[in-house]
Each structure stands twice: as C-alpha cells, then as structure tokens.
Write an enzyme that holds these catalytic residues in place. Structure first.
Site, PDB file in Angstrom:
ATOM      1  N   ASN A  86       4.336   5.543  12.877  1.00  0.00           N
ATOM      2  CA  ASN A  86       3.716   6.989  12.455  1.00  0.00           C
ATOM      3  C   ASN A  86       4.007   7.854  13.615  1.00  0.00           C
ATOM      4  O   ASN A  86       4.498   9.085  13.382  1.00  0.00           O
ATOM      5  CB  ASN A  86       2.490   6.730  11.743  1.00  0.00           C
ATOM      6  CG  ASN A  86       2.487   6.167  10.435  1.00  0.00           C
ATOM      7  OD1 ASN A  86       3.776   5.497   9.835  1.00  0.00           O
ATOM      8  ND2 ASN A  86       1.451   6.415   9.784  1.00  0.00           N
TER       9      ASN A  86
ATOM     10  N   SER B  93       5.415   1.560   4.893  1.00  0.00           N
ATOM     11  CA  SER B  93       6.067   2.880   4.726  1.00  0.00           C
ATOM     12  C   SER B  93       7.280   3.257   4.023  1.00  0.00           C
ATOM     13  O   SER B  93       7.748   2.313   3.357  1.00  0.00           O
ATOM     14  CB  SER B  93       6.754   2.964   6.211  1.00  0.00           C
ATOM     15  OG  SER B  93       7.146   4.420   6.393  1.00  0.00           O
TER      16      SER B  93
ATOM     17  N   ASN C  64      -8.722  -0.664 -10.510  1.00  0.00           N
ATOM     18  CA  ASN C  64      -9.495   0.612 -10.018  1.00  0.00           C
ATOM     19  C   ASN C  64     -10.884   0.882  -9.994  1.00  0.00           C
ATOM     20  O   ASN C  64     -11.387   0.759 -11.320  1.00  0.00           O
ATOM     21  CB  ASN C  64      -8.339   2.064 -10.446  1.00  0.00           C
ATOM     22  CG  ASN C  64      -8.555   3.000  -9.680  1.00  0.00           C
ATOM     23  OD1 ASN C  64      -7.915   3.352  -8.483  1.00  0.00           O
ATOM     24  ND2 ASN C  64      -9.349   4.042  -9.817  1.00  0.00           N
TER      25      ASN C  64
END
Length: 477
Positions: free
Chosen positions: A187, A129, A33
């Site tokens: 979506n 998703s 990260n």
C-alpha cells in the site's frame, strides 16, 4: 449440516465479492453479517443461485462449518477486529483457524496470534489487494501467521487468487505479522506510484500546456511500454471520461486526497527501522498538503512564485517525464524492498523477495510488467541488498537519468511541486555517494552533546570526543 468449507464474516463489498469468488471456484461458503438484513439482501441478490449459505448468528455459522473450522474476517481494521474475535471465540475449538483479511497493522496481527494461540486457535493475517474487481475475479493474496494454518487453506486461496503465467498471485509469506506487513508496504508503494503519476500528469498539463485529450493519449502510449501497469491504464481511462456538460470529469474533482493510513504506517515503521523510505513518505505528506485546500488558496494570493525562465519543448519533455517517472518508480520499489528486508531481519521472518514480486504481478493495485524485472533481479541474486545494485536496474537508471534531471529542473523553474520525483532523485544521489556531509553533523553533535564520532583513519567501532570550544579558542586545527 456442517458441510461449508469456509465461513466469511462481513458482507461489505470486499466480503461479498470474495464469497462469490470462492463459490465460483467450487468452495461452499457460509456467510454472516452483523446486520442480518444485509445477509438477506446478498442471498436474494448477488448470491442468488449460488451454494452460499446465509447464517443469522455466529453460533449457526460455527455449526455450518466443517472441522477444523476456517473463518475469514472481512471487517474494518482496529477495534472492530478485536471485538469480532471476542464474539466468535466462544464458538471455536483448538485447531480452528481465524483469518483476518483486512488491512490490520502487523503488530495487532502478532498480538492476536499470541492471544488466540494460548487457546489452541490458529490465526492468519492475510493481505488482500485488488479492490472490488480483484476480490471477485482474482486478487493478490499475501498470507502470513501461524504456519500450521497454511496447508489446509493453500488450495482455496491459491485457486481464488489472480493467476499470471499459470502462477497464483498467492504464496506463503512467513510467520507472525509478515503477511500484513507485506500488504502494508504494498500500500505504501501504491501511495508512491499514485503520487508519481499525479506529478507526471501535472507536468504534462501545467508544465507543457497539453490538453486532457493529449495527456490521455500520452498515458495510453506509456501503458504499452515499460510503464505498463494497472495505475497507468486506469489513469488513461479516467482522463477519457467527460462530465454531463462535456467537460473532463477530472476537472470537477476537488484536489484534496484522502487516505486510510497504511502509507503512514509504512513511513512510521521506516523511521523505527532506520530505512530512508523517502518517496513513499513524501507521497503521504503530499496528501496531507492537498487536504489543506483552504490554506493553499489563501497562500496563493500572498506567496510569490519567483519563476525562472525555461525553454520548454513539449515533445522532448514528454519523453523526459516518462523517464523520470520510470526512474523514480525504480527507486520507490527499491526503498520498499529495503524496508521489507530490514523488517524481516528485525522480526525474524523468512520472506522471499522474488516471491513477493510474483504475488504483486496480478490482481493488486500495483500490478505491472515491471514486477517481472524485480523477480528476475532476485533470481540472479537471492540476497540482493538493493534493487539499485542489480545490473538491469543500474542500466535502466543510467539510461533515464538525464531525462529525470532535466524534468526536475523544468519543474523547479516553473514552480511545480514534484516531491515524489524529487525525493527519489535525492535518494539516488545520496545512495551513490561514497562520502556525504554527515561528518559535519557528527561534529556538531559532538560539540553540543558529546555524542562522539568515528574517524576515517581509524577502525570502525572506535569512538572519539573533542573539546571543540577549547580547541577553537586556542586556534588549534
């Protein structure tokens, strides 16, 4: 040691849960990260006791991976993806693979695939998703891109995906940006489903005058039938929740809906491809209108409702609203599949419509029992032009049509906006008409712009022009 199976960059909620999911399924994950403290906190917290490896630089991440390297990018779509690709690119070799698991626009995915391919780097655009819970326990995964990159990753993605009836909710979608395109349409359908449910809720509350507990029981009951789905299920759960003062929490939430753009992308692409994606587009517009809270409050004081008298019978109309919701949902998915079909033709993709339904049955936001019916429709007719033409859906629409029409009549009479339910019926009625008044539009276009027209008594492809002003002034027909 270079023994990690996959690298993951980006430790927001989705990235963390995907890393934990992969670790739980036996894959060794190296994570990075940009903000190093988040990596440390993840390793000390949720990842404590796992085999997940933390890296403090992209160089150490690249060193930790087996070759060819597989690196999953879980960062915000747009420029952040390009910036990250440029940062990690110097550490890659030909044959390595980058995987974008965010909600990138499919055209960006196709551009990146070409750019990285020039250096021999493979690229996948993967729609994921399911939100936080799906990422951790099994999402729906829609991979597309360079087909050479899929076989080495198929085992990993299919093992961490949701499983329904022993089938992973993850199958190869196709070349180029097709994976992200299918996620975009997913979506868009999600936008439509949510708007339809909101309209049904409003009809039950404002139209029939039911209280929250009664509406909660209606949605819980609906979830045991053909409307069984994640969104109906969570709607019943939401309506059950009370605030600290005992009032329904739903009543404390401001009626201004936000969005992240994927629904609008679907609408924009439908305009380019000439597909009437009316319901999803209306769902996007409904969110725009909801965000105009201040204007709506001012307009309420000035614009008269002009309501019609309407006899409302609650028990009958609950069943009718159910039928309207179900019928409109069929139209929404039909439109979404029309868009994917046309996009596949335009882009040269070979996508499997029935396989897409299988991928959406579990893990994702629009998962529902209904998707089994869509898969069955494409099993019956793989080249099915439109879901509305399938025998099962034809019969379901015929059965629900009376309740759908009466629901809209009630909504119009009571002044309740139902743009998604209404646009779906308008689409259905337009699609079933052998003749539409578009001939008048063509005549108007030819009158003011000499755009020409075709004739019903001549073969298609022959075009005609009329000097309308001259003929009308002489009285000729």
């Amino acid at each position: 040691m270079a023994d990690a199976d996959i690298g993951l960059i980006g430790l927001a909620v989705m990235g963390q849960n995907l890393a934990l999911n992969m670790d739980e399924h036996g894959f060794r994950v190296a994570v990075y990260n940009r903000t190093g403290t988040r990596t440390d906190e993840f390793l000390r917290g949720p990842a404590a006791g796992t085999r997940i490896v933390g890296c403090q630089s992209l160089a150490t991440l690249a060193q930790a991976l087996k070759r060819p390297r597989q690196i999953l990018l879980m960062v915000r779509a747009g420029a952040p993806v390009d910036d990250l690709i440029n940062e990690v690119r110097p550490y890659l070799e030909p044959g390595d693979c980058l995987i974008d698991g965010g909600n990138s626009h499919y055209r960006d995915t196709e551009r990146r695939l070409r750019e990285l391919g020039s250096d021999g780097i493979l690229y996948l655009g993967v729609g994921i998703s399911g939100g936080e819970h799906g990422a951790r326990r099994g999402p729906s995964i829609m991979p597309g891109g360079d087909p050479r990159a899929w076989p080495p990753l198929a085992g990993l993605f299919q093992r961490i995906a949701a499983q329904v009836d022993g089938v992973p909710c993850c199958q190869w979608v196709g070349d180029g940006g097709s994976g992200h395109y299918v996620k975009m349409v997913h979506n868009g359908i999600e936008y439509g489903d949510m708007q339809l449910i909101a309209e049904a809720y409003w009809l039950l509350r404002e139209g029939l005058g039911l209280d929250i507990d009664e509406i909660q029981r209606v949605f819980a009951d609906w979830n045991r039938g053909v409307l069984d789905s994640f969104l109906i299920e969570i709607t019943a759960q939401i309506l059950h929740v009370r605030d600290d003062d005992g009032a329904p929490l739903i009543d404390k939430i401001l009626d201004s809906a936000a969005q992240k753009g994927t629904g609008a992308w679907s609408g924009a692409d439908a305009l380019e491809l000439g597909i009437p994606l009316t319901l999803i587009t209306e769902a996007v517009f409904a969110r725009f209108l909801s965000a105009m809270k201040g204007q709506r409050e001012r307009a309420a004081a000035w614009l008269p409702p002009g309501l019609l008298s309407f006899a409302v019978e609650p028990e009958k109309f609950i069943a009718r609203i159910h039928d309207a919701l179900y019928a409109a949902k069929i139209c929404s998915y039909a439109q979404g599949y029309m868009l994917m079909r046309q996009a596949a033709i335009a882009n040269g993709w070979q996508i499997d419509p029935g396989g897409i339904a299988l991928m959406w049955r579990g893990g994702c936001i629009i998962r529902s029992r209904f998707l089994n019916d869509i898969k069955a429709a494409f099993d019956r007719e793989p080249d099915l032009e439109n879901l509305l033409l399938d025998p099962f859906f034809r019969e379901e629409l015929a059965r629900t049509l009376p309740g759908w029409r009466k629901t809209l009549a009630m909504a119009i009479g009571l002044g309740l906006p139902v743009p998604a339910l209404g646009s779906a019926l308008a689409f259905y009625d337009g699609y079933r008409q052998p003749v539409l008044p578009a001939n008048l539009i063509q005549a108007q276009r030819d009158y003011f712009g000499a755009h020409t027209y075709e004739r019903v008594d001549r073969p298609r492809g022959e075009f005609f022009h009329t000097d309308w002003l001259a003929r009308s002034s002489t009285g000729e027909a």
